[in-house]
Design an enzyme around this catalytic site. Structure first.
Site, PDB file in Angstrom:
ATOM      1  N   MET A  89       0.716  -1.386  -0.088  1.00  0.00           N
ATOM      2  CA  MET A  89      -0.012   0.004  -0.082  1.00  0.00           C
ATOM      3  C   MET A  89       0.937   1.309  -0.081  1.00  0.00           C
ATOM      4  O   MET A  89       0.385   2.404   0.366  1.00  0.00           O
ATOM      5  CB  MET A  89      -0.828   0.095   1.156  1.00  0.00           C
ATOM      6  CG  MET A  89      -1.825  -1.209   1.127  1.00  0.00           C
ATOM      7  SD  MET A  89      -2.863  -1.178  -0.124  1.00  0.00           S
ATOM      8  CE  MET A  89      -4.222  -0.306   0.054  1.00  0.00           C
ATOM      9  N   LEU A  92       5.345   4.046  -4.743  1.00  0.00           N
ATOM     10  CA  LEU A  92       6.576   3.842  -5.109  1.00  0.00           C
ATOM     11  C   LEU A  92       7.266   5.045  -6.250  1.00  0.00           C
ATOM     12  O   LEU A  92       6.247   5.364  -7.153  1.00  0.00           O
ATOM     13  CB  LEU A  92       6.998   2.431  -5.920  1.00  0.00           C
ATOM     14  CG  LEU A  92       6.501   1.265  -5.064  1.00  0.00           C
ATOM     15  CD1 LEU A  92       6.320   0.072  -5.643  1.00  0.00           C
ATOM     16  CD2 LEU A  92       7.495   1.042  -3.791  1.00  0.00           C
ATOM     17  N   ASN A 106       1.516  -5.918 -10.149  1.00  0.00           N
ATOM     18  CA  ASN A 106       0.894  -5.554  -9.271  1.00  0.00           C
ATOM     19  C   ASN A 106      -0.531  -5.964  -9.337  1.00  0.00           C
ATOM     20  O   ASN A 106      -1.003  -6.180 -10.521  1.00  0.00           O
ATOM     21  CB  ASN A 106       0.945  -4.039  -9.061  1.00  0.00           C
ATOM     22  CG  ASN A 106      -0.089  -3.673  -7.787  1.00  0.00           C
ATOM     23  OD1 ASN A 106      -0.126  -3.932  -6.980  1.00  0.00           O
ATOM     24  ND2 ASN A 106      -0.959  -2.491  -8.379  1.00  0.00           N
ATOM     25  N   HIS A 108      -4.572  -5.221  -8.643  1.00  0.00           N
ATOM     26  CA  HIS A 108      -5.402  -4.116  -8.397  1.00  0.00           C
ATOM     27  C   HIS A 108      -6.747  -4.355  -8.680  1.00  0.00           C
ATOM     28  O   HIS A 108      -7.183  -5.044  -9.323  1.00  0.00           O
ATOM     29  CB  HIS A 108      -5.136  -2.903  -9.385  1.00  0.00           C
ATOM     30  CG  HIS A 108      -6.034  -1.589  -9.007  1.00  0.00           C
ATOM     31  ND1 HIS A 108      -5.664  -0.870  -7.834  1.00  0.00           N
ATOM     32  CD2 HIS A 108      -7.062  -1.107  -9.621  1.00  0.00           C
ATOM     33  CE1 HIS A 108      -6.551   0.048  -8.041  1.00  0.00           C
ATOM     34  NE2 HIS A 108      -7.425   0.012  -8.898  1.00  0.00           N
ATOM     35  N   SER A 135      -7.453  -6.833 -11.755  1.00  0.00           N
ATOM     36  CA  SER A 135      -6.445  -6.811 -12.669  1.00  0.00           C
ATOM     37  C   SER A 135      -5.011  -6.894 -12.308  1.00  0.00           C
ATOM     38  O   SER A 135      -4.642  -6.528 -11.046  1.00  0.00           O
ATOM     39  CB  SER A 135      -6.333  -5.332 -13.512  1.00  0.00           C
ATOM     40  OG  SER A 135      -7.799  -4.907 -13.760  1.00  0.00           O
ATOM     41  N   THR A 140       4.442   0.659 -13.628  1.00  0.00           N
ATOM     42  CA  THR A 140       5.144   1.560 -14.407  1.00  0.00           C
ATOM     43  C   THR A 140       5.000   2.833 -13.322  1.00  0.00           C
ATOM     44  O   THR A 140       4.352   2.638 -12.567  1.00  0.00           O
ATOM     45  CB  THR A 140       4.276   1.896 -15.624  1.00  0.00           C
ATOM     46  OG1 THR A 140       2.935   2.314 -15.594  1.00  0.00           O
ATOM     47  CG2 THR A 140       4.570   0.688 -16.767  1.00  0.00           C
ATOM     48  N   ASP A 144      -0.914   2.535 -10.959  1.00  0.00           N
ATOM     49  CA  ASP A 144      -2.038   1.610 -11.581  1.00  0.00           C
ATOM     50  C   ASP A 144      -2.414   1.791 -13.144  1.00  0.00           C
ATOM     51  O   ASP A 144      -3.454   1.744 -13.786  1.00  0.00           O
ATOM     52  CB  ASP A 144      -3.480   1.727 -10.907  1.00  0.00           C
ATOM     53  CG  ASP A 144      -3.296   1.435  -9.334  1.00  0.00           C
ATOM     54  OD1 ASP A 144      -4.069   2.423  -8.623  1.00  0.00           O
ATOM     55  OD2 ASP A 144      -2.605   0.536  -8.864  1.00  0.00           O
ATOM     56  N   GLN A 172     -11.433 -13.862  -6.597  1.00  0.00           N
ATOM     57  CA  GLN A 172     -10.831 -13.878  -8.078  1.00  0.00           C
ATOM     58  C   GLN A 172      -9.439 -13.529  -8.018  1.00  0.00           C
ATOM     59  O   GLN A 172      -8.744 -13.957  -8.782  1.00  0.00           O
ATOM     60  CB  GLN A 172     -11.654 -13.014  -8.738  1.00  0.00           C
ATOM     61  CG  GLN A 172     -13.079 -13.311  -8.806  1.00  0.00           C
ATOM     62  CD  GLN A 172     -13.268 -14.751  -9.337  1.00  0.00           C
ATOM     63  OE1 GLN A 172     -12.597 -15.153 -10.232  1.00  0.00           O
ATOM     64  NE2 GLN A 172     -13.941 -15.613  -8.463  1.00  0.00           N
TER      65      GLN A 172
HETATM   66  C1  GRF Z   1      -7.040  -6.084  -0.929  1.00  0.00           C
HETATM   67  O1  GRF Z   1      -7.768  -5.201  -0.641  1.00  0.00           O
HETATM   68  C2  GRF Z   1      -6.854  -6.642  -2.357  1.00  0.00           C
HETATM   69  O2  GRF Z   1      -7.977  -6.175  -3.058  1.00  0.00           O
HETATM   70  C3  GRF Z   1      -5.501  -5.673  -2.586  1.00  0.00           C
HETATM   71  O3  GRF Z   1      -4.884  -5.376  -1.460  1.00  0.00           O
HETATM   72  C4  GRF Z   1      -5.650  -5.822  -0.360  1.00  0.00           C
HETATM   73  C5  GRF Z   1      -5.146  -6.711   0.752  1.00  0.00           C
HETATM   74  O4  GRF Z   1      -4.795  -7.974  -0.032  1.00  0.00           O
HETATM   75  N1  GRF Z   1      -4.945  -6.450  -3.548  1.00  0.00           N
HETATM   76  P1  GRF Z   1      -3.854  -9.141   0.737  1.00  0.00           P
HETATM   77  O5  GRF Z   1      -4.903  -9.789   1.538  1.00  0.00           O
HETATM   78  O6  GRF Z   1      -2.728  -8.383   1.807  1.00  0.00           O
HETATM   79  O7  GRF Z   1      -3.185  -9.794  -0.294  1.00  0.00           O
END
Ligand code: GRF
Length: 195
Positions: A89, A92, A106, A108, A135, A140, A144, A172
């Site tokens: 989160m 970068l 990544n 998203h 996705s 880059t 996103d 998913q």
């Molecule tokens: C989730 O909201 C996921 O949709 C996004 O990052 C958050 C945490 O994912 N990719 P994770 O359980 O730490 O992989």
């Protein structure tokens, strides 16, 4: 192929990726790292016997480059071929992104290019979208925005909430990311669409 995975929280996507890298899979996880030493994902990686590391971003305050310099040391000590951001989160800098140009992925939680950034599920519901999803893209410098390697779609139900949609999409994500990583590691990316 050696894969480093960056997490910030629970790491459910990291777990899915690591569980997929077995048998004849062309890649293996060599490091799970986080910007939060307390991230639950680090405990889950350690439980799977995977090397972990962390650089707490808080002491660096706004000095993104200094934080990233420490993170790069951790990552490059393992000389990964591929870096996967999985629930990571932190934004970068172009310097960090360009260091792993073309080999950093990544996931998203939206059907990019729609809903870049945060609160993707609430925004999709707000817009009245009948479908949503996730996705996987090449990272880059623009957030996103890189080439999309795969997408998975979910139907939006009557009365769907951001929480219920997030749960459906997360399921998913755990299918999509491993499928895209396997193809990427094999050198046969190409756009993957899961329904
Ligand atoms: C989730 O909201 C996921 O949709 C996004 O990052 C958050 C945490 O994912 N990719 P994770 O359980 O730490 O992989």
């Amino acid at each position: 192929k050696k894969v480093a995975i960056l997490v910030s929280g629970g790491g459910s996507n990291m777990v899915a990726l690591c569980e997929s890298m077995v048998g004849d899979h062309p890649a293996r996880p060599v490091l799970v790292a986080s910007n939060d030493p307390g991230a639950k994902g680090l405990d889950r990686a350690a439980a799977m016997g995977i090397k972990t590391g962390a650089v707490d971003h808080k002491p660096f305050k706004g000095d993104r480059a200094a934080f990233e310099a420490e993170l790069v040391k951790l990552i490059d000590a393992e000389s990964p071929d591929i870096v996967c951001l999985a629930g990571f989160m932190r934004v970068l800098t172009p310097g960090f992104v360009n260091r792993y140009a073309g080999r950093m992925l990544n996931i998203h939680p939206s059907l990019l290019p729609k809903y870049k950034g945060l609160n993707t599920h609430a925004r999709a519901l707000e817009a009245g979208d009948r479908e949503a999803g996730c996705s996987v893209h090449i990272v880059t410098p623009e957030l996103d925005d890189g080439p999309i390697l795969g997408q998975a779609r979910v139907a939006v139900a009557e009365g769907e909430t951001p929480e219920s949609l997030a749960a459906k999409v997360l399921t998913q994500e755990h299918r999509l990311y491993p499928a895209v990583l396997r193809r990427f590691a094999q050198g046969t990316p190409g756009m993957l669409v899961l329904d």
